[in-house]
Design a protein around this motif. Sequence first.
Motif, mmCIF file in Angstrom:
data_model
loop_
_atom_site.group_PDB
_atom_site.id
_atom_site.type_symbol
_atom_site.label_atom_id
_atom_site.label_comp_id
_atom_site.label_asym_id
_atom_site.label_seq_id
_atom_site.Cartn_x
_atom_site.Cartn_y
_atom_site.Cartn_z
ATOM 1 N N ALA A 102 -4.802 -24.946 26.799
ATOM 2 C CA ALA A 102 -6.039 -25.702 26.600
ATOM 3 C C ALA A 102 -6.612 -25.473 25.210
ATOM 4 N N VAL A 103 -6.586 -24.237 24.744
ATOM 5 C CA VAL A 103 -7.113 -23.909 23.415
ATOM 6 C C VAL A 103 -6.107 -24.274 22.323
ATOM 7 N N GLY A 104 -4.843 -23.986 22.538
ATOM 8 C CA GLY A 104 -3.861 -24.055 21.467
ATOM 9 C C GLY A 104 -3.025 -25.307 21.352
ATOM 10 N N GLY B 67 -10.202 -18.524 20.843
ATOM 11 C CA GLY B 67 -10.440 -19.949 20.669
ATOM 12 C C GLY B 67 -11.257 -20.548 21.782
ATOM 13 N N LEU B 68 -11.719 -21.758 21.518
ATOM 14 C CA LEU B 68 -12.472 -22.553 22.478
ATOM 15 C C LEU B 68 -11.630 -23.747 22.907
ATOM 16 N N VAL B 69 -11.860 -24.235 24.120
ATOM 17 C CA VAL B 69 -11.228 -25.473 24.551
ATOM 18 C C VAL B 69 -11.881 -26.606 23.766
ATOM 19 N N PRO B 70 -11.187 -27.727 23.554
ATOM 20 C CA PRO B 70 -11.743 -28.802 22.725
ATOM 21 C C PRO B 70 -13.132 -29.275 23.165
ATOM 22 N N GLU B 71 -13.373 -29.320 24.458
ATOM 23 C CA GLU B 71 -14.656 -29.807 24.969
ATOM 24 C C GLU B 71 -15.819 -28.870 24.644
ATOM 25 N N ALA B 72 -15.541 -27.635 24.267
ATOM 26 C CA ALA B 72 -16.591 -26.663 23.953
ATOM 27 C C ALA B 72 -16.822 -26.510 22.452
ATOM 28 N N VAL B 73 -15.958 -27.086 21.637
ATOM 29 C CA VAL B 73 -16.099 -26.976 20.183
ATOM 30 C C VAL B 73 -17.330 -27.764 19.737
#
Length: 188
Positions: free
Chosen positions: A55-57, A113-119
């Motif tokens: 999810a992050v990478g 890292g963060l998941v895309p939805e949390a960036v």
Amino acid sequence: MFAFKAGDKVDYRVTWLEMTTRPAFGWPRLPVGREGMLLKAETPPRWYFLSLYDAVGRDYAWTEKHEMSPEALTQWLHDPAISLHTLMAQGWPQGFFMLDTREEGVCDLAYFGLVPEAVGRGLGSWLLQTAILTGWALPGVERLTVNTCTLDHPRALGQYQRFGFEPVRTETRSAVLTQDQIFLQPLL
């Protein structure tokens, strides 16, 4: 933006950074209007780690852990010197970090890292400061290390430096992409 296809060979730069003294900042507060909790996983199953890792990478060509055998990955995850911490909010994982203290006196921020939805919601700085202070709170830590590369988020290197990491070396590497990728920055 720089687009590549699965099977393309790309050259990229890796930067290793370290911090030799605990930073002066204190434990951060979550951004105003945000709620969440940090959970440390106890002997996490492979699927849980790989779901966070992917999810992050996935946008940054993180694939190396998929190359490990299931047994080797489980052994690594269950090593007492490795810890996995997940930021949970709104009932789902927002991001994670992993600390590796297998080398005496060193805590390596192995993954972050963060998941895309949390960036872009103010959580990255909070999570990074928390990861740094969690690493320094471990017994015997004299140095914190991390590495990032130009395949990662374009702000990764600057963010690590902003919170006290200093570059100690760089290296150019090559990889063959396993899926189509778009990178927001030049890779070299």
